[in-house]
Structures are given as structure tokens and as C-alpha cells.
Design a protein around this motif. Structure first.
Motif, PDB file in Angstrom:
ATOM      1  N   PHE A  68      25.868   1.519 -41.193  1.00  0.00           N
ATOM      2  CA  PHE A  68      24.499   0.465 -40.887  1.00  0.00           C
ATOM      3  C   PHE A  68      25.127  -0.765 -40.454  1.00  0.00           C
ATOM      4  O   PHE A  68      26.293  -1.157 -40.813  1.00  0.00           O
ATOM      5  CB  PHE A  68      23.680   0.391 -42.010  1.00  0.00           C
ATOM      6  N   GLN A  69      24.479  -1.401 -39.683  1.00  0.00           N
ATOM      7  CA  GLN A  69      24.749  -2.663 -39.214  1.00  0.00           C
ATOM      8  C   GLN A  69      24.791  -3.714 -40.275  1.00  0.00           C
ATOM      9  O   GLN A  69      25.740  -4.589 -40.470  1.00  0.00           O
ATOM     10  CB  GLN A  69      23.636  -3.195 -38.412  1.00  0.00           C
ATOM     11  N   GLN A  70      23.700  -3.633 -41.367  1.00  0.00           N
ATOM     12  CA  GLN A  70      24.153  -4.375 -42.573  1.00  0.00           C
ATOM     13  C   GLN A  70      24.539  -3.419 -43.477  1.00  0.00           C
ATOM     14  O   GLN A  70      23.831  -2.861 -44.079  1.00  0.00           O
ATOM     15  CB  GLN A  70      22.492  -4.802 -43.221  1.00  0.00           C
ATOM     16  N   PRO A  73      21.418  -6.349 -25.288  1.00  0.00           N
ATOM     17  CA  PRO A  73      21.476  -7.399 -25.991  1.00  0.00           C
ATOM     18  C   PRO A  73      20.546  -7.225 -27.347  1.00  0.00           C
ATOM     19  O   PRO A  73      20.134  -6.185 -27.544  1.00  0.00           O
ATOM     20  CB  PRO A  73      20.522  -8.186 -25.139  1.00  0.00           C
ATOM     21  N   THR A  74      20.509  -8.353 -28.078  1.00  0.00           N
ATOM     22  CA  THR A  74      19.630  -8.146 -29.149  1.00  0.00           C
ATOM     23  C   THR A  74      18.108  -7.725 -28.764  1.00  0.00           C
ATOM     24  O   THR A  74      17.657  -8.128 -27.971  1.00  0.00           O
ATOM     25  CB  THR A  74      19.788  -9.360 -30.101  1.00  0.00           C
ATOM     26  N   GLY A  75      17.714  -6.883 -29.828  1.00  0.00           N
ATOM     27  CA  GLY A  75      16.537  -6.442 -29.543  1.00  0.00           C
ATOM     28  C   GLY A  75      16.268  -5.155 -28.572  1.00  0.00           C
ATOM     29  O   GLY A  75      15.162  -4.544 -28.002  1.00  0.00           O
ATOM     30  N   ALA A  76      17.276  -4.872 -27.965  1.00  0.00           N
ATOM     31  CA  ALA A  76      17.365  -3.564 -26.924  1.00  0.00           C
ATOM     32  C   ALA A  76      16.874  -2.322 -27.089  1.00  0.00           C
ATOM     33  O   ALA A  76      16.501  -1.375 -26.220  1.00  0.00           O
ATOM     34  CB  ALA A  76      18.505  -3.847 -26.149  1.00  0.00           C
ATOM     35  N   GLY A  77      16.911  -1.963 -28.513  1.00  0.00           N
ATOM     36  CA  GLY A  77      16.754  -0.679 -28.935  1.00  0.00           C
ATOM     37  C   GLY A  77      17.914   0.173 -29.438  1.00  0.00           C
ATOM     38  O   GLY A  77      17.898   1.399 -29.867  1.00  0.00           O
ATOM     39  N   LYS A  78      19.035  -0.458 -29.643  1.00  0.00           N
ATOM     40  CA  LYS A  78      20.169   0.289 -30.089  1.00  0.00           C
ATOM     41  C   LYS A  78      20.212   0.771 -31.359  1.00  0.00           C
ATOM     42  O   LYS A  78      20.388   2.113 -31.780  1.00  0.00           O
ATOM     43  CB  LYS A  78      21.451  -0.460 -30.228  1.00  0.00           C
ATOM     44  N   THR A  79      19.860  -0.153 -32.335  1.00  0.00           N
ATOM     45  CA  THR A  79      19.755   0.475 -33.793  1.00  0.00           C
ATOM     46  C   THR A  79      18.638   1.654 -33.905  1.00  0.00           C
ATOM     47  O   THR A  79      18.644   2.401 -34.547  1.00  0.00           O
ATOM     48  CB  THR A  79      19.476  -0.622 -34.708  1.00  0.00           C
ATOM     49  N   THR A  80      17.671   1.159 -33.211  1.00  0.00           N
ATOM     50  CA  THR A  80      16.428   2.199 -33.126  1.00  0.00           C
ATOM     51  C   THR A  80      16.621   3.530 -32.619  1.00  0.00           C
ATOM     52  O   THR A  80      16.532   4.548 -33.322  1.00  0.00           O
ATOM     53  CB  THR A  80      15.301   1.839 -32.295  1.00  0.00           C
ATOM     54  N   MET A  81      17.927   3.647 -31.742  1.00  0.00           N
ATOM     55  CA  MET A  81      18.145   4.889 -31.164  1.00  0.00           C
ATOM     56  C   MET A  81      19.030   5.775 -32.319  1.00  0.00           C
ATOM     57  O   MET A  81      18.986   6.786 -32.439  1.00  0.00           O
ATOM     58  CB  MET A  81      19.184   4.786 -29.875  1.00  0.00           C
TER      59      MET A  81
HETATM   60  N1  LIG Z   1      10.793  -1.498 -38.352  1.00  0.00           N
HETATM   61  C1  LIG Z   1      10.468  -2.221 -37.437  1.00  0.00           C
HETATM   62  N2  LIG Z   1       9.059  -2.579 -37.308  1.00  0.00           N
HETATM   63  C2  LIG Z   1       8.799  -3.282 -36.367  1.00  0.00           C
HETATM   64  N3  LIG Z   1       9.495  -3.548 -35.235  1.00  0.00           N
HETATM   65  C3  LIG Z   1      10.647  -3.126 -35.232  1.00  0.00           C
HETATM   66  C4  LIG Z   1      11.315  -2.280 -36.174  1.00  0.00           C
HETATM   67  N4  LIG Z   1      12.484  -1.961 -36.000  1.00  0.00           N
HETATM   68  C5  LIG Z   1      12.953  -2.627 -34.726  1.00  0.00           C
HETATM   69  N5  LIG Z   1      11.860  -3.133 -34.294  1.00  0.00           N
HETATM   70  C6  LIG Z   1      11.716  -3.824 -32.975  1.00  0.00           C
HETATM   71  O1  LIG Z   1      12.227  -2.983 -32.009  1.00  0.00           O
HETATM   72  C7  LIG Z   1      12.982  -3.553 -31.024  1.00  0.00           C
HETATM   73  C8  LIG Z   1      14.463  -2.859 -31.102  1.00  0.00           C
HETATM   74  O2  LIG Z   1      14.979  -3.232 -32.268  1.00  0.00           O
HETATM   75  P1  LIG Z   1      16.510  -2.673 -32.517  1.00  0.00           P
HETATM   76  O3  LIG Z   1      16.694  -2.913 -34.001  1.00  0.00           O
HETATM   77  O4  LIG Z   1      16.734  -1.278 -32.115  1.00  0.00           O
HETATM   78  O5  LIG Z   1      17.304  -3.689 -31.672  1.00  0.00           O
HETATM   79  P2  LIG Z   1      18.894  -3.773 -31.510  1.00  0.00           P
HETATM   80  O6  LIG Z   1      19.359  -3.302 -29.976  1.00  0.00           O
HETATM   81  O7  LIG Z   1      19.781  -2.832 -32.692  1.00  0.00           O
HETATM   82  O8  LIG Z   1      19.157  -5.332 -31.540  1.00  0.00           O
HETATM   83  P3  LIG Z   1      20.503  -6.047 -32.590  1.00  0.00           P
HETATM   84  O9  LIG Z   1      21.615  -6.133 -31.612  1.00  0.00           O
HETATM   85  O10 LIG Z   1      19.775  -7.452 -32.713  1.00  0.00           O
HETATM   86  O11 LIG Z   1      20.753  -5.355 -33.697  1.00  0.00           O
HETATM   87  C9  LIG Z   1      12.975  -5.089 -31.413  1.00  0.00           C
HETATM   88  O12 LIG Z   1      11.909  -5.765 -30.454  1.00  0.00           O
HETATM   89  C10 LIG Z   1      12.502  -4.958 -32.693  1.00  0.00           C
HETATM   90  O13 LIG Z   1      11.873  -6.312 -33.130  1.00  0.00           O
END
Ligand SMILES: Nc1ncnc2c1ncn2[C@@H]1O[C@H](COP(=O)(O)OP(=O)(O)OP(=O)(O)O)[C@@H](O)[C@H]1O
Ligand SMILES: [Mg+2]
Length: 337
Positions: free
Chosen positions: A81-83, A37-45
Motif C-alpha cells: 500500500f501507498q500508506q 498525477p495525484t488523483g488520476a486513479g492509480k490507487t483505485t486501479m
Molecule cells: N474511497 C473514496 N471515496 C471517495 N473518493 C475517492 C475514494 N478513493 C479515491 N477517491 C477519488 O478518486 C480519485 C482517484 O483517486 P486515487 O486514489 O485513485 O488517485 P491516485 O492516482 O492514486 O493519486 P495519488 O498519486 O495522490 O495517490 C480522486 O479524485 C479521489 O479523491
């Protein structure tokens, strides 16, 4: 070689833990899809693998070398990128050519031209190749962004919901193109989507992320048939798996400790029976199949029915639950084998 290994990777942003002690090995040529789900950490990975972020703890290996501190340019990785961000002052053609004209690459212009035109065909943007990047629809911009990642032919592709702005037809076409490209190049893909069909059809393995934790990773079939917990069970399958409190409906072989019984829609069997305990409350017609909404002993179930069966709201039925999955109080799966 382009295998990727995350070794106990944690990423914190202030007091937010975006990824929590994730270990994961992706083999050369694998197509790994991340769901969550949103916020799970996917983009971060993805950003960690690309080198756009550094882990707070743990290491990242690419092709066997420790890449934890390597600059993005060293990693032979390209990112959608997502955006999707295009260069607005450039044409579609020049956006696609941009990565090939990077300093030091020294690719002859006729080779650049050949590759740009080939990729433009692949992502269905050849007819707009002279347009400026700002004069495109969202879906067209997204295709240019995918094209820009493909044109370089790196060994690792990171894609963050690359097909999300496209209509169903284009999405289905590009899904197949991306699979072909991956097979042809033997490239490694790490790919984020919310689309179940993409996940099920494209992935060699699916990784399920929840709150920064990698909850399960396995083939689409393993994730679907053998989920480790209720959360994973509910992520795959449309309509969603039926979750029923234990004891509400007759089920065979319920192990001790079961709190919830999960039954996939295709395993709920309904048979017409004038005095049956179940009632059809709604029928959704989808063409190739119907979804039946069934009320039974106070439980709402959804099941699939072939269109040839003419169900109507108010019909009575018998219900049988096949191949149940059992979950405990914490939502963890109880093994039955
Ligand atoms: N640069 C940042 N500074 C602070 N918090 C961040 C940053 N990037 C991500 N986060 C936080 O880390 C967590 C994971 O974010 P991430 O973008 O990886 O989610 P996601 O799984 O890609 O979600 P989505 O499906 O909405 O794209 C979220 O709680 C987000 O708010
Ligand atoms: Mg994201």
C-alpha cells in the motif's frame, strides 16, 4: 497463469469518476507501471484488481476467470500500500512471517523462518529483524511492507509507490532486486510510481492515467518517442520536453494545424556563435552532464551539454531543433508519418 484484464472498467465514488471506461490487458509476467498525477486513479486501479473495491461498471478477469466479484483472498495477489501499514505490536520478523502463518496455510515453521530471513536480506532489513515495527524509520517500515508482500510469492504483485520513502542508493538497489524477483518468479507486476527512472527502467509497458482515463499504454520507448498527446509527452523526460508555440523558432516540416512544437532536451542543439540569436542564461552542473537554459526569440529552452563544453551565462549560440513533435489546439499529436 496470472494475466489481468480490465474490460471497460469504470469506478465512481459518489459524483467523482475515479476510473473512466478503462480497458487493459496485462500479460502473465509483464511489469506494468502506472504513471499519472495525484488523483488520476492509480490507487483505485490497484484496489480494483486486488478486490478491495468493486467496479461500478465493467469486469475484471484474472488468469482468464471473471474475478469481478471475487474476494481479495481468492485472487492470489499481494499488495504494497501507498500508506504502508505494519502490525505495530509485532516485530519485524513477525510482520514478515504474518502472511505465511495465515490460517489454512500450514507452512512448517522452519520453512517460514527460511523465507522470512531470505526476504529480510532482499529488502535490507535483516539487521533490524528483532525490532518492533514501531521502532523503525519510514524507509525501514516501507522495506518491511515490501518484504511482507514478497514473502508469500503470489502470482500478482500490486505495488503503490513502494520505494518512495527510500534514499537514492537504496531505491536503485531495490529497483534491481524487484526486477530480479519478477524475472525469477515470472510474476505479474502492476506498479505505481512518480519516479521516471523507475518507470523507464522497470516497466515492460507504461500506462499513463489522466483524470481516470488511460490515455496511452506502451513500452517506455514508445511512450517517450511517440506520445499521443502533449500531456503524455510532458510526463516522461527530465528535464521536461520543450514546448514552443509554432512559428516562434525555425522548425522544418510543420504540418497544418500545429499549435505547439515539442522538442526533447537532447534534440536541442546549441553551437557557440558570437553573433548567434540565442543566449545561455543559466548552466546547471549535474556531474555527468550539464543542463543549459537558453533564451532565443523570447523562448526559454532547456538542453543537455557534455561537461567538457564549458558554457557560461552570457555566451551566445546558434540553436537547431531536431526531431520535433507537433501538437494541435487540443494538445493531440499530429502524425507526420
Ligand atoms: N474511497 C473514496 N471515496 C471517495 N473518493 C475517492 C475514494 N478513493 C479515491 N477517491 C477519488 O478518486 C480519485 C482517484 O483517486 P486515487 O486514489 O485513485 O488517485 P491516485 O492516482 O492514486 O493519486 P495519488 O498519486 O495522490 O495517490 C480522486 O479524485 C479521489 O479523491
Ligand atoms: Mg494513490
Amino acid at each position: 497463469m496470472s494475466d489481468i484484464r480490465l474490460d471497460h472498467v469504470t469506478k465512481r465514488f459518489g459524483n467523482v469518476t475515479a476510473l473512466n471506461d478503462v480497458s487493459l490487458s496485462i500479460k502473465n509476467g509483464e511489469f506494468v507501471v502506472l504513471l499519472g498525477p495525484t488523483g488520476a486513479g492509480k490507487t483505485t486501479m490497484l484496489r480494483l484488481v486486488a478486490g478491495l473495491e468493486k467496479p461500478s461498471e465493467g469486469k475484471i478477469y484474472i488468469a482468464g476467470r471473471d474475478a469481478t466479484s471475487e474476494a481479495p483472498a481468492m485472487r492470489d495477489v499481494s499488495f504494497v500500500f501507498q500508506q504502508y501499514s505494519l502490525y505495530p505490536h509485532l516485530s519485524v520478523y513477525d510482520n514478515l512471517a504474518f502472511p505465511l502463518r495465515a490460517p489454512g496455510r500450514n507452512i512448517p515453521e522452519d520453512e517460514v523462518d527460511r523465507r522470512v530471513r531470505k526476504v529480510a536480506e532482499l529488502v535490507r532489513i535483516a539487521h533490524k529483524i528483532k525490532n518492533s515495527a514501531t521502532r523503525l524509520s519510514g524507509g525501514e517500515m516501507q522495506r518491511v511492507a515490501i518484504g511482507r508482500a514478497l514473502v508469500r510469492e503470489p502470482s500478482i504483485y500490486l505495488m503503490d509507490e513502494p520505494l518512495s520513502s527510500l534514499d537514492a542508493k537504496l531505491r536503485a538497489e531495490l529497483r534491481i532486486e524487484l526486477k530480479h524477483i519478477q524475472a525469477d518468479l515470472g510474476a505479474t507486476f502492476l506498479y505505481v510510481t512518480h519516479d521516471q527512472t523507475e518507470a523507464m527502467t522497470m516497466a515492460s509497458r507504461i500506462g499513463i492515467l489522466e483524470n481516470g482515463n488511460l490515455v496511452q499504454i506502451g513500452t517506455p520507448q514508445e511512450i517517450y518517442e511517440d506520445p499521443v498527446n502533449a500531456y503524455v509527452a510532458e510526463r516522461l523526460g527530465t528535464p521536461r520536453i520543450n514546448m514552443i508555440p509554432v512559428g516562434a523558432l525555425p522548425v522544418n516540416g510543420v504540418p497544418d494545424g500545429t499549435v505547439t512544437v515539442g522538442v526533447r532536451t537532447e534534440h536541442v542543439e546549441v553551437k557557440a556563435a558570437a553573433d548567434g540569436p540565442a543566449e545561455i542564461v543559466m548552466v546547471e552542473h549535474l556531474g555527468s552532464e550539464n543542463h543549459l537554459h537558453v533564451q532565443c526569440n523570447g523562448q526559454h529552452l532547456v538542453t543537455l551539454a557534455p561537461p567538457a563544453e564549458h558554457w557560461r551565462p552570457g555566451n551566445r549560440a546558434q540553436v537547431a531543433l531536431k526531431r520535433p513533435l507537433f501538437f494541435d489546439k487540443g494538445g493531440n499529436r499530429i502524425a507526420t508519418r
